[in-house]
Write a protein that holds these residues in place. Structure first.
Motif, PDB file in Angstrom:
ATOM      1  N   LYS A 181       0.810  -1.225   0.000  1.00 35.99           N
ATOM      2  CA  LYS A 181       0.000   0.000   0.000  1.00 35.99           C
ATOM      3  C   LYS A 181       0.846   1.280   0.000  1.00 35.99           C
ATOM      4  CE  LYS A 181      -3.823  -2.328   2.228  1.00 35.99           C
ATOM      5  NZ  LYS A 181      -4.653  -2.460   3.414  1.00 35.99           N
ATOM      6  N   LEU A 182       2.173   1.140   0.031  1.00 36.17           N
ATOM      7  CA  LEU A 182       3.041   2.312   0.020  1.00 36.17           C
ATOM      8  C   LEU A 182       3.087   2.918  -1.373  1.00 36.17           C
ATOM      9  CD1 LEU A 182       6.137   1.161   2.140  1.00 36.17           C
ATOM     10  CD2 LEU A 182       4.064   2.325   2.919  1.00 36.17           C
ATOM     11  N   ASN A 183       3.232   4.242  -1.423  1.00 37.23           N
ATOM     12  CA  ASN A 183       3.392   4.914  -2.719  1.00 37.23           C
ATOM     13  C   ASN A 183       4.863   4.844  -3.142  1.00 37.23           C
ATOM     14  OD1 ASN A 183       4.820   7.144  -1.519  1.00 37.23           O
ATOM     15  ND2 ASN A 183       2.866   8.083  -0.969  1.00 37.23           N
ATOM     16  N   ASP A 184       5.150   5.292  -4.355  1.00 32.59           N
ATOM     17  CA  ASP A 184       6.521   5.210  -4.892  1.00 32.59           C
ATOM     18  C   ASP A 184       7.529   5.947  -4.022  1.00 32.59           C
ATOM     19  OD1 ASP A 184       5.715   3.614  -6.997  1.00 32.59           O
ATOM     20  OD2 ASP A 184       5.611   5.264  -8.449  1.00 32.59           O
ATOM     21  N   SER A 185       7.149   7.104  -3.505  1.00 36.23           N
ATOM     22  CA  SER A 185       8.050   7.872  -2.644  1.00 36.23           C
ATOM     23  C   SER A 185       8.383   7.078  -1.380  1.00 36.23           C
ATOM     24  CB  SER A 185       7.411   9.210  -2.280  1.00 36.23           C
ATOM     25  OG  SER A 185       8.177   9.875  -1.304  1.00 36.23           O
ATOM     26  N   GLN A 186       7.386   6.431  -0.799  1.00 36.33           N
ATOM     27  CA  GLN A 186       7.613   5.646   0.408  1.00 36.33           C
ATOM     28  C   GLN A 186       8.446   4.398   0.116  1.00 36.33           C
ATOM     29  OE1 GLN A 186       3.394   5.495   1.309  1.00 36.33           O
ATOM     30  NE2 GLN A 186       3.762   6.592   3.230  1.00 36.33           N
ATOM     31  N   LEU A 211      21.142   2.197  -4.136  1.00 40.14           N
ATOM     32  CA  LEU A 211      19.688   2.332  -4.105  1.00 40.14           C
ATOM     33  C   LEU A 211      19.045   1.379  -5.119  1.00 40.14           C
ATOM     34  CD1 LEU A 211      17.522   3.916  -2.630  1.00 40.14           C
ATOM     35  CD2 LEU A 211      17.687   5.670  -4.387  1.00 40.14           C
ATOM     36  N   LYS A 212      19.707   1.190  -6.252  1.00 41.61           N
ATOM     37  CA  LYS A 212      19.202   0.262  -7.264  1.00 41.61           C
ATOM     38  C   LYS A 212      19.139  -1.160  -6.705  1.00 41.61           C
ATOM     39  CE  LYS A 212      20.014  -1.470 -11.894  1.00 41.61           C
ATOM     40  NZ  LYS A 212      21.027  -2.171 -12.600  1.00 41.61           N
ATOM     41  N   ASP A 213      20.190  -1.597  -5.998  1.00 42.37           N
ATOM     42  CA  ASP A 213      20.199  -2.925  -5.381  1.00 42.37           C
ATOM     43  C   ASP A 213      19.035  -3.068  -4.394  1.00 42.37           C
ATOM     44  OD1 ASP A 213      22.620  -3.730  -6.647  1.00 42.37           O
ATOM     45  OD2 ASP A 213      23.791  -2.758  -5.066  1.00 42.37           O
ATOM     46  N   ALA A 214      18.832  -2.047  -3.584  1.00 40.34           N
ATOM     47  CA  ALA A 214      17.776  -2.086  -2.570  1.00 40.34           C
ATOM     48  C   ALA A 214      16.389  -2.117  -3.220  1.00 40.34           C
ATOM     49  CB  ALA A 214      17.903  -0.881  -1.638  1.00 40.34           C
ATOM     50  N   MET A 215      16.180  -1.331  -4.269  1.00 36.18           N
ATOM     51  CA  MET A 215      14.884  -1.334  -4.957  1.00 36.18           C
ATOM     52  C   MET A 215      14.625  -2.681  -5.616  1.00 36.18           C
ATOM     53  SD  MET A 215      12.976   1.234  -4.420  1.00 36.18           S
ATOM     54  CE  MET A 215      11.732   0.945  -5.667  1.00 36.18           C
ATOM     55  N   GLY A 223       2.901   9.447   9.281  1.00 34.80           N
ATOM     56  CA  GLY A 223       2.584  10.399   8.222  1.00 34.80           C
ATOM     57  C   GLY A 223       2.963   9.789   6.893  1.00 34.80           C
ATOM     58  N   ASP A 224       3.807  10.477   6.140  1.00 33.91           N
ATOM     59  CA  ASP A 224       4.298   9.943   4.868  1.00 33.91           C
ATOM     60  C   ASP A 224       5.705   9.357   4.990  1.00 33.91           C
ATOM     61  OD1 ASP A 224       2.074  10.463   3.317  1.00 33.91           O
ATOM     62  OD2 ASP A 224       2.708  12.504   2.819  1.00 33.91           O
ATOM     63  N   GLU A 225       6.253   9.362   6.206  1.00 35.80           N
ATOM     64  CA  GLU A 225       7.629   8.908   6.407  1.00 35.80           C
ATOM     65  C   GLU A 225       7.683   7.434   6.782  1.00 35.80           C
ATOM     66  OE1 GLU A 225      11.592   9.901   9.104  1.00 35.80           O
ATOM     67  OE2 GLU A 225       9.686  10.852   9.617  1.00 35.80           O
ATOM     68  N   VAL A 226       8.516   6.676   6.082  1.00 35.61           N
ATOM     69  CA  VAL A 226       8.774   5.286   6.420  1.00 35.61           C
ATOM     70  C   VAL A 226       9.901   5.270   7.451  1.00 35.61           C
ATOM     71  CG1 VAL A 226       9.535   3.036   5.549  1.00 35.61           C
ATOM     72  CG2 VAL A 226       8.027   4.467   4.145  1.00 35.61           C
ATOM     73  N   LEU A 227       9.613   4.657   8.599  1.00 35.90           N
ATOM     74  CA  LEU A 227      10.593   4.599   9.688  1.00 35.90           C
ATOM     75  C   LEU A 227      11.450   3.337   9.599  1.00 35.90           C
ATOM     76  CD1 LEU A 227       8.172   5.513  12.624  1.00 35.90           C
ATOM     77  CD2 LEU A 227       9.314   7.057  11.020  1.00 35.90           C
ATOM     78  N   GLY A 228      10.856   2.288   9.043  1.00 39.21           N
ATOM     79  CA  GLY A 228      11.533   1.009   8.914  1.00 39.21           C
ATOM     80  C   GLY A 228      10.586   0.003   8.299  1.00 39.21           C
ATOM     81  N   GLN A 253      11.905   5.491   0.056  1.00 35.85           N
ATOM     82  CA  GLN A 253      12.394   5.672   1.421  1.00 35.85           C
ATOM     83  C   GLN A 253      12.803   4.327   2.019  1.00 35.85           C
ATOM     84  OE1 GLN A 253       9.850   8.035   4.098  1.00 35.85           O
ATOM     85  NE2 GLN A 253       8.864   8.858   2.260  1.00 35.85           N
ATOM     86  N   ALA A 254      11.981   3.300   1.787  1.00 33.85           N
ATOM     87  CA  ALA A 254      12.294   1.958   2.292  1.00 33.85           C
ATOM     88  C   ALA A 254      13.606   1.461   1.700  1.00 33.85           C
ATOM     89  CB  ALA A 254      11.149   1.000   1.976  1.00 33.85           C
ATOM     90  N   ALA A 255      13.813   1.728   0.414  1.00 32.38           N
ATOM     91  CA  ALA A 255      15.068   1.322  -0.238  1.00 32.38           C
ATOM     92  C   ALA A 255      16.255   2.075   0.356  1.00 32.38           C
ATOM     93  CB  ALA A 255      14.972   1.555  -1.745  1.00 32.38           C
ATOM     94  N   GLU A 256      16.084   3.352   0.628  1.00 35.57           N
ATOM     95  CA  GLU A 256      17.162   4.148   1.238  1.00 35.57           C
ATOM     96  C   GLU A 256      17.522   3.597   2.618  1.00 35.57           C
ATOM     97  OE1 GLU A 256      15.904   8.239   1.199  1.00 35.57           O
ATOM     98  OE2 GLU A 256      16.003   8.347  -0.988  1.00 35.57           O
ATOM     99  N   ILE A 257      16.510   3.207   3.383  1.00 37.11           N
ATOM    100  CA  ILE A 257      16.760   2.638   4.707  1.00 37.11           C
ATOM    101  C   ILE A 257      17.557   1.347   4.574  1.00 37.11           C
ATOM    102  CG2 ILE A 257      15.658   1.578   6.729  1.00 37.11           C
ATOM    103  CD1 ILE A 257      13.349   3.640   6.301  1.00 37.11           C
ATOM    104  N   LEU A 258      17.192   0.522   3.609  1.00 34.97           N
ATOM    105  CA  LEU A 258      17.903  -0.740   3.392  1.00 34.97           C
ATOM    106  C   LEU A 258      19.364  -0.491   3.025  1.00 34.97           C
ATOM    107  CD1 LEU A 258      17.454  -3.804   3.403  1.00 34.97           C
ATOM    108  CD2 LEU A 258      16.835  -3.640   0.982  1.00 34.97           C
TER     109      LEU A 258
END
Length: 179
Positions: free
Chosen positions: A8-13, A32-36, A55-60, A16-21
């Protein structure tokens, strides 16, 4: 904080999940490509991926993979929490939600592998001869700076090791928990 299905996450979220990874598990996901690619590979109906969102922020986020052993066993993979939200209950909330999802799907056991692949070694099992008296080394296990300490606090137990999985003296440590 809300725990929600990552489908249910949007592309921006999802970015964010990929950046966290990438930020937290950069040995396995250096770009970031590997994570996505990992997220897209995991984001299939057989797996359960959950994100902690404010909100719109993915924490983990984290996941349990399709069940094994006739639906009795689930693998927890991965778990990634942004550094600024670590030690605030975010990881615990995600893991507890994943454990609940596994139980609801009939799971009896949840397991994970945690690589001890840091250059210096992070746990007391790094650089140890795990072929010599493994039981005593497990009895004296010290997680050091490794994420293993988090899983031990969550009630996980070492259920095995694979010596040298990540190179000489760098084991993969397997943790499990009865659901």
């Amino acid at each position: 904080m809300e725990i929600m299905d990552m489908a249910k996450l949007n592309d921006s979220q999802l970015n964010q999940a990929a950046e966290i990874l990438t930020d937290t598990l950069n040995i396995g996901y250096p770009t970031l490509k590997d994570a996505m690619e990992e997220i897209k590979e995991l984001l299939i109906p057989e797996n359960t991926l959950l994100a902690a969102v404010e909100g719109d922020e993915v924490l983990g986020w984290g996941g349990i993979l399709a069940p094994e052993y006739d639906g009795n066993v689930f693998e927890l993979h991965p778990l990634a929490v942004s550094e600024k939200h670590q030690d605030k209950g975010t990881g615990r909330a995600i893991v507890e939600a994943l454990e609940k999802a596994a139980r609801e799907q009939g799971g009896l056991t949840i397991w994970l592998g945690a690589d001890d692949e840091g250059e210096e070694g992070e746990t007391s099992l790094a650089d140890a001869d795990l072929y010599d008296d493994l039981p005593s080394k497990l009895a004296e296990f010290d997680p050091g700076t490794h994420q293993a300490g988090f899983y031990v606090k969550m009630g996980y137990k070492i259920i095995g090791v694979m010596p040298d999985a990540n190179g000489p003296g760098r084991p993969d440590i397997f943790f499990g928990k009865k659901l």
